[in-house]
Scaffold this active site. Structure first.
Site, PDB file in Angstrom:
ATOM      1  N   SER A 196       0.845  -1.190   0.000  1.00 32.38           N
ATOM      2  CA  SER A 196       0.000   0.000   0.000  1.00 32.38           C
ATOM      3  C   SER A 196       0.888   1.250   0.000  1.00 32.38           C
ATOM      4  O   SER A 196       1.687   1.417  -0.915  1.00 32.38           O
ATOM      5  CB  SER A 196      -0.967  -0.046   1.187  1.00 32.38           C
ATOM      6  OG  SER A 196      -2.003   0.891   1.023  1.00 32.38           O
ATOM      7  N   GLU A 319      -9.186  -5.663  -4.180  1.00 30.93           N
ATOM      8  CA  GLU A 319      -8.607  -4.567  -3.404  1.00 30.93           C
ATOM      9  C   GLU A 319      -9.675  -3.680  -2.759  1.00 30.93           C
ATOM     10  O   GLU A 319      -9.645  -3.397  -1.555  1.00 30.93           O
ATOM     11  CB  GLU A 319      -7.729  -3.687  -4.303  1.00 30.93           C
ATOM     12  CG  GLU A 319      -6.475  -4.339  -4.837  1.00 30.93           C
ATOM     13  CD  GLU A 319      -5.316  -4.294  -3.867  1.00 30.93           C
ATOM     14  OE1 GLU A 319      -5.493  -3.787  -2.739  1.00 30.93           O
ATOM     15  OE2 GLU A 319      -4.228  -4.758  -4.230  1.00 30.93           O
ATOM     16  N   HIS A 419      -7.766  -5.662  -0.080  1.00 30.64           N
ATOM     17  CA  HIS A 419      -6.532  -4.914   0.183  1.00 30.64           C
ATOM     18  C   HIS A 419      -5.914  -5.378   1.504  1.00 30.64           C
ATOM     19  O   HIS A 419      -6.600  -5.492   2.522  1.00 30.64           O
ATOM     20  CB  HIS A 419      -6.869  -3.427   0.254  1.00 30.64           C
ATOM     21  CG  HIS A 419      -5.685  -2.519   0.330  1.00 30.64           C
ATOM     22  ND1 HIS A 419      -4.806  -2.370  -0.708  1.00 30.64           N
ATOM     23  CD2 HIS A 419      -5.243  -1.692   1.327  1.00 30.64           C
ATOM     24  CE1 HIS A 419      -3.884  -1.485  -0.368  1.00 30.64           C
ATOM     25  NE2 HIS A 419      -4.120  -1.068   0.866  1.00 30.64           N
TER      26      HIS A 419
END
Length: 512
Positions: A196, A319, A419
């Site tokens: 990320s 995600e 995610h």
């Protein structure tokens, strides 16, 4: 490292002074090792500085303070330590039989958290499982966050440096270069890996001259590679931040004396407000300063100007499901929010080619429900990673992946391979605690197998820049665009993203 009985073999001399670690079964660790001075007072918005030297062995048996950050009930993460100014520290793990000068590969972790939260002390990032086999030395680092790390105040005077979080990472990598041999690592075989925001830092540093020579390979997991902003936008964010503090621009010089809680409160208000105003954007992120960040990283990569180091890059299949679950405005999931984001981009960058809505809908037609989630995933993570891969493969080998594995519980919760769900498998820390629901409906046996395969590939890549495993993972090349799909059974698929890649094109949103 000195030899001998007892704890003597846990004392290591560093450039700033000796540190004493601890041993736990097959792994030794040194935690809370200071790599820079506390960024407080007049150093609050200055580049990192060397810490004061010390002579007696410093206690390195527990993690140091977490970099100051606002808390958010939507993100109930265990930071692993209290917050504090003396946060520029790092943690090291090595197998108990690793001796100084052993020359083992080094993996340096850069944590995520939207550039505003997170820490190297999170229990999820405990390096014991990765280090236990003796294949690599593992390092995790802290860096300044939010307004303290990614707010551009340079327009208000020389006392404010740009991209402080990036400068912290660079300073920590210099520390690794100068000291890791004493812990058994090879400073010439350093691989950075992160997820990320951490992945975004990596794709940014891959195009930064300041990072040249500090690492020889990189792994970028779910990188928001296009969330890099220009000076005009960063100036507007700085004005919002000052307004939240009730300060006029001419009063910015007094910022170093503002109490930290007030700064964090203002950071959170700006962070929450920015994506509501402009879906898909972050309040705090790297900015193009002509120094650490010379230009948009995706553009530099596509011009063949990224650092020539091998790269693993990829994203997760679902995600955006995490952001829907959190009810977070960070991802523009609804059609209205996506249209607003396109309109904002078109007004700011009129020369940028944007796909029309029918073109996008055609690309996702027949792919099931939740088109908004798929579009959000591709805007935020998948397409930026593909654009970066397409450029970087001209200067070094690139290995593209997509993480698809999800336990029955995560599927039931409609999270799937959301995610950050790959993180426990990368670290080998699968069960976060008795309240962790991930494996409540099964899947632990398969999860352990997935984790073993990922760790094997990541460690092999750190060793010789080839992510060896079964099946053979081919580099990403124009002739087949091979992609490793990580699931209960791994498979390699040619041009997995063809439809969406052609729909979005080569430039759309790539230089936001």
């Amino acid at each position: 490292m000195t030899s001998g009985a007892g704890t003597d073999n846990l004392v290591v001399d560093t450039a700033y002074g000796p540190v004493r670690g601890t041993e736990d079964g097959p792994v030794r660790s040194w935690r809370g090792v200071r790599y820079a001075a506390p960024p407080a007072g007049e150093l609050r918005w200055r580049p990192p500085q060397p810490p004061p030297r010390w002579t007696e062995p410093a206690d390195a048996t527990r993690v140091g303070p977490v970099c100051p950050q606002p808390t958010d009930p939507r993100i109930p993460i265990d930071l692993g330590a209290p917050q504090g100014d003396d946060c520029l520290t790092l943690n090291i793990w090595a197998s108990s039989d690793t001796e100084p000068g052993a020359g083992k590969p080094v993996l340096v972790w850069i944590h995520g958290g939207a550039y505003i939260i997170g820490s190297s002390a999170q229990p999820l990032y405990h390096g014991g499982a990765l280090a236990a086999g003796g294949q690599a030395v593992i390092v995790t680092i802290n860096y300044r966050l939010g307004a303290l790390g990614f707010l551009d105040l340079s327009a208000y005077g020389d006392q404010f440096a740009t991209n402080l979080g990036l400068r912290d990472v660079l300073f920590a990598l210099q520390w690794v270069r100068d000291n890791i041999a004493a812990f058994g690592g090879d400073p010439r075989r350093v691989t950075v890996f992160g997820e990320s925001a951490g992945g975004g830092i990596i794709t940014t540093l891959l195009t930064s001259p300041a990072a040249d020579g500090l690492f020889g390979a990189a792994i970028a997991q779910s990188s928001p590679a296009t969330s890099i902003y220009d000076r005009e936008r960063s100036r507007r964010v700085a004005e919002l931040f000052l307004a939240e503090l009730g300060m006029a621009p001419g009063e910015a010089g007094s910022l170093p004396s503002v109490p930290t809680p007030a700064l964090l409160a203002a950071s959170k208000r700006v962070f929450d407000d920015i994506p509501v105003r402009t879906p898909g954007t972050l309040a705090f992120a790297p900015v193009i300063d002509g120094d650490v960040v010379p230009a948009h990283p995706v553009r530099l990569a596509r011009e063949g100007r990224s650092l020539p180091v091998p790269l693993i890059i990829g994203t997760n299949r679902h995600e955006a499901a995490l952001f829907r679950w959190m009810k977070s405005p960070l991802m523009p999931i609804t059609p209205a929010a996506i249209r607003r984001m396109f309109a904002e981009i078109a007004s700011e960058q009129p020369d940028l080619r944007l796909p029309d809505e029918q073109q996008i809908r055609a690309a996702y037609r027949g792919r099931g429900k939740h088109i908004g989630l798929r579009v959000a995933r591709d805007i935020g993570f998948r397409m930026p990673s593909l654009w970066f891969a397409e450029g970087h493969r001209a200067v070094a080998p690139v290995y593209l992946y997509r993480f698809d594995f999800a336990t029955p519980m995560l599927r039931l919760l409609r999270l799937g391979a959301a995610h950050a769900t790959e993180l426990p498998y990368v670290w080998g820390n699968l069960v976060a605690g008795p309240k962790d629901p991930t494996f409540k409906l099964g899947g632990l046996k398969a999860g352990r197998t997935v984790s073993h395969r990922i760790r094997t590939r990541w460690l092999n890549f750190a060793a010789d820049h080839t992510p060896a495993g079964d099946p053979v993972w081919r580099p990403y090349r124009p002739e087949d665009r091979a992609t490793l799909v990580i699931d209960a059974q791994d498979r390699v698929i040619a041009d997995l993203d063809r439809d969406v890649r052609l729909a979005w094109g080569d430039e759309v949103l790539s230089f936001r």
